[in-house]
Design an enzyme around this catalytic site. Sequence first.
Site: not given
Length: 503
Positions: A269-270
């Site tokens: 997600k990052r």
Amino acid sequence: MTDDVLGDLEPTEVRLRFAPSPTGLLHVGNIRTALFAWAFARHFGGKLVLRIEDTDTARNTPEGLQYTLDSLRWLGIDWDEGPEKGGDFGPYQQSARMDIYTDVVAKLLAAGKAYHCYCSQEELDQRREAARTAGQHSGYDGHCRTLTPEQVQAYVDEGRRPVVRLRMPDRPIVFDDLVRGEITFLPENLGDYVLVRANGYPLYPLVNPVDDALMQITHVLRGEDLLPSTPRQIALYEALAEIGVGTGRTPRFGHLPFVMGEGNKKLSKRDPNSGLGEYMARGFLPEGLLNYLALLGWSIAEDRDVFTMPEMIEAFDIRKVNSNAARFDPKKCEAINAAHMRMLPADDFARRMVPFLAQAGVLPAEPSDAQLGVLNAAVPLVQERMNTLSESVDMLGFLFVDDAHFGVDPDAAAKVLTGDADAVLDAAAKALADVDWTTEAIEAALRASLIEGLGLKPKNAFGPVRVAISGRRISPPLFESLELLGRDKSLHRLEQARRTTTS
Ligand code: GLU
């Protein structure tokens, strides 16, 4: 799609759900899940339910819900039931359904499908360690499955507060995954798991299937990372069916392949390539991004990468999703977006550039008719050259900024506005002073003056003019750009550049 996806359901009875936790804008992984669920539901004329899984309050952000809804709206993924839409099976935010979970758990306990477990963490750890040492399975050992009332009382007297565990069946759980085919989980790997914490907090493995059952979900598409939880959820469905919660029908599952990023690691997600905000800011078209994300596991036909969402909906077949991990390729993502940029009608293209030009301060948010006229006329010059809408700022900004804000990129000036450039600019200004202001006449005048007159190569002739009027070494086609900029501004910029030329 074949009957084996629908079973005995009518196509329009199909109900899928997208169940994000509201932690921020969506990311590539959950957008792909939403896209496939949406395409599946729309293909059959069924329903897409949006359910917000917000019981884990520590992970939620206050804006999370709004971000989630805004993300879906931006993408054009619409839902039939859920926040802002309502529906017969609400509320659609889990935080508003706590009473429902309490009630279901009470029923599961009463029917003996679930039980209280009083084991402390230390006891569990010790026994797990002992089992591991003895080479046995280290899942929950069923210690509290068959407590006598006296044993329970003793724990209660000690002040212990129990968790609630589901009583797992002592048989393999087999299901036909819509993507991966038949999958079998053996009972020794499926210990009785916790549905409710000792503090009464209902956990994801409880609330997610309970809501799927109550919301009459027929097909669940989700990421492969959730596959290990599926046999447990299936056991819970079966228990719910036996106590009369929901339709009694276990949904079909399809687990979508992992998306891999740089270095063949799971795209996190990052990852900068992951967040939707990045794509919005760079001016991706929703249809371009969705088209690319559809290719992460699915394809419409061999040798065909570019398609519209109606085409995807028409063709979507979950059985054709590939179970192998898909690699996220940022370059291909941009190229697919570029293909969608080329497909836009000119006025739509112009309209979509406005917010980017406005944000950069190049145009007002509500441009004048004259400005829109220039923008529309510029579309044919740039539509084939841009990959994302934000490139419009560098490409077209020079047409709109006033003289006070116009500046030549220092690097371009240092490389191009040097040496003989002033002679070129002088000659260009003279040639353009009273020519007809059409592309053809501008081109003819500049060629006559700079190429034939001064004997320059096109690069040396037109380079300085381009930098002078656009401020950059890369611009839309020069003669058309001059025409759009207008004579006065063009001559003024040639004059300004003439003054900055260094020898
Ligand atoms: N809220 C869960 C998630 O975002 C949903 C998982 C599921 O689709 O079952 O991971």
